[in-house]
Design an enzyme around this catalytic site. Structure first.
Site: not given
Length: 748
Positions: A340, A376, A435, A458, A499, A546, A551, A620
């Site tokens: 990066w 990514c 991402h 991931d 959050d 949301e 949620e 990044y």
């Protein structure tokens, strides 16, 4: 996983030659011959002497030699020196001689795995798209093999069984040495074989495998004997068998009950990966190429290099977790090195790749030297390729406004001093503009019921239990905030639904929560739609709507298992709202950025506000920038989204590009116009098309401001059907410049 330097090998002595690939370990060979004390040479009868003369291959002296090596090549072996093929035995003699012929020991002359792309096995197992004629099958499903014997098989007097072995030390107890008996009736979930056809000396077997079988490369041996207890004959097949996961089999953990989804998530070798910002979503075509020549071998090599024991390769959860570590080069010398820094001078810029094929083949051919460089979307593209190749349904997924939680608080924390200025050394959490990771499909027997289906994984250098890996994490667990369920659910939850909480330092050096943004992260989670190039929004799979009660419950549930469990114990007054708006699609490269800041007082009392503004490039690393183009032109490089156009025609006839024909040379014209008022230095094109053109670089050089570059690519299509030609432009001033042409190639 223990780290090994590139090229470092594990020496194995006196072990089996099953399941290894070139470069995994140096070949060795051990032969052990056993003779009984006082063993005498048997006298031959007249009939046997006659038959030995007529069929020398069937009357070889019985050998008790065991071949024990440490490598099985997934390639066609060198052709042996041609020798006349002996005729199978024919029982044409009379009376006593015929009786003696019946006592001839049964042996195998040849085995046909029926493994060509047009044979029944490859078609029924959905592996006909793989290049070459190797035996590639899927577990939990029957397959057929044919063999020729030295005489007709007698069900009453003869015995026959198969041995399949995988890994350096095959063991029956570990499921890596499979003994397949001959039975009258096949039953599901068992290794069994049945004779389904018999014609003279030839027999055809139908072989069944369980849906939990270990995947990988197997060597095949056929053992024959008689009911009289004589020494057995063995025949080692010169071709190996590759076993894959089976999303078409209901008993397999990766079963996917939708044919269109199987076509997309297992069989489609081309896809789309999304990038940019939530206001400016860009898409690029990616050649996954899981069926391309050399890719399956590379995937098998990766599993070998991972040190994952072969006995663990039947568990889809385990395989995915290991592969998420092996795709990145951190701590295990995996496939791809992340970078990066913006300096890619000693490798390839991450944005210049458009395919997994070149990366995987380069990693394999170099005996496991990590390839430079990736970010990514490249890690995700490779992961999709490897999982689809092995039979695990997979897709690349992009999350916009993606949080990076560094302290397992399950919140994205921003720390401010007494003057409302950021405290940089504490602000390790961040929000990326996008991402990219992966989803894979499987059941989760290791979790409570209801947590199977899509799982997040991931491969982009995230740590888990001391190793750079992440997932698989159940979508259902992420959505409901059940972050205590494995694997790495807290990290993925924070990426999509944490959050953003602001903390101000107190005079006593403590911190007080002063603001909470509840909709700051996890927007427009995207993947390619099934059966089309459209974008599918799958945000609802990762989080409830949301602001909904479900949620909020999920967020507070997750927080209680984080490092700050009391975050939501005190309510905050939130009667002043701040919103940033942009007109239209937002700022364009080369133009000034304009936005509006709206402050709303939701209370019945006046409020005095002070605004502190900071603008940063969200990729990044965070850097300050000024809005006029002349000052931000050198900063917006990695995520500058532009499109180039491709057009083409068949050179001989000037027909549209869609009339491309297998084996006939054609041309494609690639055109690029520099949108900037400055010169682009060292421009390079990378062009690739599966079934059209191998990936290669075209060095263009410098391109002046607002200048247009045109180059023509000549190539010969090798595969029929819909194809995509992908071109990427790379230079220091601009990245993420790419285009694609859809080409329908006709049979010749």
């Amino acid at each position: 996983m223990s780290p090994r330097m590139p090229g470092e090998r594990l020496a194995v002595r006196g072990t089996s030659e099953v399941g290894r690939f070139p470069g995994a370990a140096p070949p060795s060979r051990v032969e052990l011959t056993i003779h009984k004390d006082g063993e005498k040479k048997l006298e031959e009868g007249g009939c046997r002497r006659w038959f030995k003369k007529m069929c020398p291959c069937c009357c070889k002296r019985q050998s008790n030699t065991y071949d024990v090596t440490d490598k099985v090549e997934f390639v066609k072996p060198p052709a042996p020196t041609p020798t006349p093929t002996p005729e199978p035995a024919k029982l044409t003699v009379e009376n006593g001689e015929a009786k003696e012929m019946e006592e001839i020991k049964l042996s195998v002359c040849s085995v046909d795995l029926l493994s060509s792309k047009t044979d029944q096995n490859r078609k029924e197992h959905h592996t006909e798209l793989f290049q070459g004629d190797d035996m590639i099958i899927r577990r939990g499903q029957t397959f057929q093999i044919e063999m020729e014997l030295n005489r007709p098989f007698s069900a009453d007097n003869d015995k026959l069984h198969l041995d399949l072995k995988t890994g350096p030390l095959p063991l029956v107890s570990k499921g890596t040495h499979v003994i397949i008996p001959l039975v009258d009736h096949l039953e599901d979930e068992r290794w069994e074989a049945k004779i389904v056809e018999q014609n003279g000396n030839k027999i055809k077997l139908s072989v069944n495998s369980p849906a939990s079988a270990v995947i990988g490369l197997y060597g095949l041996t056929v053992t024959t004997s008689t009911s009289k207890g004589e020494a057995a004959n063995t025949y080692n097949s010169d071709k190996n068998i590759v076993m894959l996961f089976n999303p078409w089999c209901e008993e397999d953990a990766v079963f996917l009950d939708d044919e269109e989804e199987r076509k997309e998530y297992v069989l489609n070798d081309i896809g789309r990966i999304y990038y940019g910002t939530e206001k400016q979503i860009g898409a690029r075509t990616w050649n996954f190429g899981q069926f391309h020549e050399g890719v399956l071998e590379a995937c098998m090599f990766i599993m070998e290099k991972s040190d994952m024991p072969p006995s663990g390769r039947g568990d889809a959860v385990n395989v995915v977790r290991v592969l998420s570590a092996m795709v990145n080069a951190q701590d295990d010398f995996g496939v791809l090195v992340g970078n990066w820094s913006g300096d890619y001078s000693d490798g390839v810029s991450p944005s210049a790749w458009s395919s997994s094929v070149e990366i995987l083949r380069k990693y394999h051919s170099s005996n496991g030297t990590p390839v430079s460089y990736g970010q990514c979307w490249v890690f995700s593209g490779i992961t999709t390729t490897v999982l689809r190749c092995l039979g695990i349904p997979a897709r690349s997924v992009t999350n916009f406004q993606s949080a990076h939680d560094t302290d397992v608080s399950l919140t994205t924390d921003v720390y401010l001093d007494e003057d409302m200025e950021p405290i940089d050394y504490l602000n390790s959490d961040s929000v990326w503009n996008f991402h990219v990771w992966n989803d894979c499909w499987m059941s989760r027997q290791d979790l409570p019921p209801g947590h199977g289906g899509w799982q997040a994984v991931d491969s982009t250098q995230e740590t888990s239990q001391g190793t750079f890996r992440c997932g698989p994490a159940s979508h259902n667990a992420i959505r409901s905030g059940q972050v205590y369920l494995k694997h790495d659910t807290p990290f993925v939850f924070a990426e999509v639904n944490s959050d953003k909480i602001f903390w101000q330092r107190n005079p006593d050096a403590g911190f007080t929560q002063i603001h909470c943004e509840k909709k700051a992260v996890g927007h427009h989670i995207s993947t390619k739609a099934v059966g089309s190039d459209e974008r599918a929004d799958i945000t609802h799979l990762y989080k409830y709507e949301e602001g909904s009660e479900e949620e909020r419950i999920a967020v507070e549930t997750a927080s209680r298992f984080g490092s700050k469990p009391d975050t939501y114990s005190t309510a905050l007054a939130e009667d002043v709202l701040v919103e940033v708006k942009m007109e239209g699609e937002g700022p364009r490269m080369g133009a000034d950025a304009k936005l509006s800041i709206v402050v709303k007082n939701m209370s019945s009392q006046p409020r005095r506000t002070t605004l502190h503004s900071q603008v940063a490039v969200m990729y990044y690393t965070t850097i300050d920038w000024v809005l006029p183009y002349q000052q931000y032109q050198n900063q917006l490089v990695d995520q500058a989204a532009l499109m180039l156009t491709l057009s083409g025609r068949v050179s001989e006839t000037q027909q549209p590009l869609g009339d491309a024909i297998v084996g006939k040379e054609m041309a494609a014209k690639i055109t690029f116009t520099n949108p900037l008022p400055r010169m682009l230095k060292g421009v390079v094109f990378r062009v690739e098309g599966l079934g059209l053109q191998k990936g290669h670089e075209v060095i263009v050089g410098d391109v002046g401001g607002h200048s247009t570059v045109t180059l023509t690519e000549h190539f010969v299509p090798t595969q029929p059907g819909p194809r995509k030609l992908v071109a990427c432009l790379d230079c220091k001033q601009l990245t993420q410049v790419h285009g694609v042409a859809d080409i329908v190639v006709l049979e010749n």
